[in-house]
Design a protein around this motif. Structure first.
Motif, mmCIF file in Angstrom:
data_model
loop_
_atom_site.group_PDB
_atom_site.id
_atom_site.type_symbol
_atom_site.label_atom_id
_atom_site.label_comp_id
_atom_site.label_asym_id
_atom_site.label_seq_id
_atom_site.Cartn_x
_atom_site.Cartn_y
_atom_site.Cartn_z
ATOM 1 N N ARG A 50 0.827 -1.205 0.000
ATOM 2 C CA ARG A 50 0.000 0.000 0.000
ATOM 3 C C ARG A 50 0.865 1.260 0.000
ATOM 4 N NH1 ARG A 50 -2.854 -0.569 4.526
ATOM 5 N NH2 ARG A 50 -4.104 -2.134 3.490
ATOM 6 N N SER A 51 1.940 1.266 0.801
ATOM 7 C CA SER A 51 2.789 2.464 0.847
ATOM 8 C C SER A 51 3.505 2.681 -0.491
ATOM 9 C CB SER A 51 3.791 2.377 2.002
ATOM 10 O OG SER A 51 4.609 1.242 1.858
ATOM 11 N N ILE A 52 3.858 1.603 -1.179
ATOM 12 C CA ILE A 52 4.514 1.734 -2.486
ATOM 13 C C ILE A 52 3.514 2.226 -3.536
ATOM 14 C CG2 ILE A 52 5.698 0.496 -4.338
ATOM 15 C CD1 ILE A 52 6.752 -1.454 -2.165
ATOM 16 N N VAL A 53 2.376 1.560 -3.627
ATOM 17 C CA VAL A 53 1.377 1.889 -4.659
ATOM 18 C C VAL A 53 0.807 3.292 -4.440
ATOM 19 C CG1 VAL A 53 -0.907 1.260 -5.541
ATOM 20 C CG2 VAL A 53 0.818 -0.511 -5.171
ATOM 21 N N ASP A 54 0.377 3.576 -3.214
ATOM 22 C CA ASP A 54 -0.209 4.898 -2.936
ATOM 23 C C ASP A 54 0.829 6.008 -3.094
ATOM 24 O OD1 ASP A 54 -2.585 3.613 -2.457
ATOM 25 O OD2 ASP A 54 -2.510 3.860 -0.271
ATOM 26 N N GLY A 55 2.063 5.739 -2.656
ATOM 27 C CA GLY A 55 3.127 6.733 -2.792
ATOM 28 C C GLY A 55 3.438 7.048 -4.247
ATOM 29 N N ALA A 56 3.481 6.029 -5.101
ATOM 30 C CA ALA A 56 3.751 6.247 -6.535
ATOM 31 C C ALA A 56 2.620 7.037 -7.178
ATOM 32 C CB ALA A 56 3.943 4.906 -7.245
ATOM 33 N N ARG A 57 1.398 6.702 -6.835
ATOM 34 C CA ARG A 57 0.247 7.444 -7.388
ATOM 35 C C ARG A 57 0.316 8.920 -7.000
ATOM 36 N NH1 ARG A 57 -4.148 3.113 -5.394
ATOM 37 N NH2 ARG A 57 -4.107 1.714 -7.178
ATOM 38 N N ARG A 58 0.554 9.164 -5.726
ATOM 39 C CA ARG A 58 0.549 10.529 -5.190
ATOM 40 C C ARG A 58 1.751 11.351 -5.698
ATOM 41 N NH1 ARG A 58 -0.280 8.913 -0.464
ATOM 42 N NH2 ARG A 58 1.867 8.686 0.133
ATOM 43 N N ARG A 59 2.933 10.768 -5.685
ATOM 44 C CA ARG A 59 4.151 11.525 -6.035
ATOM 45 C C ARG A 59 4.348 11.708 -7.527
ATOM 46 N NH1 ARG A 59 9.109 9.694 -2.263
ATOM 47 N NH2 ARG A 59 10.087 11.265 -3.565
ATOM 48 N N PHE A 60 3.931 10.702 -8.333
ATOM 49 C CA PHE A 60 4.263 10.746 -9.760
ATOM 50 C C PHE A 60 3.042 10.794 -10.672
ATOM 51 C CE2 PHE A 60 7.557 8.375 -7.447
ATOM 52 C CZ PHE A 60 8.611 9.255 -7.624
ATOM 53 N N GLY A 61 1.846 10.675 -10.113
ATOM 54 C CA GLY A 61 0.626 10.754 -10.915
ATOM 55 C C GLY A 61 0.452 9.601 -11.885
ATOM 56 N N VAL A 62 0.963 8.430 -11.528
ATOM 57 C CA VAL A 62 0.840 7.257 -12.387
ATOM 58 C C VAL A 62 -0.320 6.388 -11.911
ATOM 59 C CG1 VAL A 62 3.284 7.199 -12.968
ATOM 60 C CG2 VAL A 62 2.472 5.929 -10.972
ATOM 61 N N ALA A 63 -0.796 5.534 -12.792
ATOM 62 C CA ALA A 63 -1.746 4.491 -12.393
ATOM 63 C C ALA A 63 -0.919 3.346 -11.826
ATOM 64 C CB ALA A 63 -2.560 4.032 -13.581
ATOM 65 N N ALA A 64 -1.386 2.753 -10.727
ATOM 66 C CA ALA A 64 -0.613 1.689 -10.089
ATOM 67 C C ALA A 64 -1.546 0.666 -9.467
ATOM 68 C CB ALA A 64 0.293 2.276 -9.006
ATOM 69 N N SER A 65 -1.134 -0.604 -9.552
ATOM 70 C CA SER A 65 -1.955 -1.668 -8.979
ATOM 71 C C SER A 65 -1.117 -2.918 -8.751
ATOM 72 C CB SER A 65 -3.102 -1.993 -9.942
ATOM 73 O OG SER A 65 -3.907 -3.018 -9.421
ATOM 74 N N GLU A 66 -1.569 -3.748 -7.806
ATOM 75 C CA GLU A 66 -1.005 -5.085 -7.657
ATOM 76 C C GLU A 66 -1.645 -5.930 -8.746
ATOM 77 O OE1 GLU A 66 -1.783 -6.972 -3.902
ATOM 78 O OE2 GLU A 66 -0.499 -8.675 -4.377
ATOM 79 N N THR A 67 -0.844 -6.541 -9.589
ATOM 80 C CA THR A 67 -1.391 -7.236 -10.754
ATOM 81 C C THR A 67 -1.135 -8.734 -10.760
ATOM 82 O OG1 THR A 67 0.611 -6.690 -11.980
ATOM 83 C CG2 THR A 67 -1.291 -5.212 -12.244
ATOM 84 N N GLY A 68 -0.417 -9.243 -9.774
ATOM 85 C CA GLY A 68 -0.157 -10.676 -9.771
ATOM 86 C C GLY A 68 0.305 -11.152 -8.406
ATOM 87 N N ARG A 69 0.254 -12.469 -8.242
ATOM 88 C CA ARG A 69 0.699 -13.137 -7.000
ATOM 89 C C ARG A 69 -0.064 -12.633 -5.775
ATOM 90 N NH1 ARG A 69 6.133 -15.633 -7.691
ATOM 91 N NH2 ARG A 69 6.707 -15.299 -9.855
ATOM 92 N N GLN A 70 -1.345 -12.379 -5.945
ATOM 93 C CA GLN A 70 -2.139 -11.842 -4.839
ATOM 94 C C GLN A 70 -2.252 -12.803 -3.661
ATOM 95 O OE1 GLN A 70 -3.264 -11.274 -8.051
ATOM 96 N NE2 GLN A 70 -3.843 -9.125 -8.165
ATOM 97 N N ASP A 71 -2.111 -14.111 -3.892
ATOM 98 C CA ASP A 71 -2.267 -15.081 -2.814
ATOM 99 C C ASP A 71 -0.946 -15.495 -2.166
ATOM 100 O OD1 ASP A 71 -4.995 -15.057 -3.166
ATOM 101 O OD2 ASP A 71 -4.947 -16.690 -4.628
#
Length: 99
Positions: free
Chosen positions: A28-49
């Protein structure tokens, strides 16, 4: 006008993660930080389990390939700065849209 889209996929190993809850808190800190700081779309896309493995994808869009590359380079450095996550692989894919 041409739009340049660059997707960055990052494979991570989170050795200290002991549960999916631990993993998601770290991501969450990586994804939310990238969205906020760089304005990119970001998501966990694999290995969710998996508790200690993750795949994240970041997408930047700009009007020039140079600016798109600069943004994604900054995102990649940002991900590498998290000591609790080891980057095991990265991959980039371009999409050029010319309506």
């Amino acid at each position: 006008m041409t739009a340049y889209v660059l997707a960055l996929t990052v494979e991570l190993h989170l050795p200290e993660s002991r549960s999916l809850k631990d993993k998601r808190a770290s991501l969450r800190s990586i994804v939310d930080g990238a969205r906020r700081r760089f304005g990119v779309a970001a998501s966990e896309t694999g290995r969710q389990d998996a508790w200690q493995r993750a795949e994240l994808c970041f997408v930047g869009v700009a009007g020039s390939p140079g600016h798109t590359t600069e943004v994604i380079d900054a995102v990649e450095r940002f991900v590498w700065s998290f000591t609790e996550a080891e980057v095991t692989a990265t991959e980039r894919h371009w999409l050029e849209v010319d309506p």
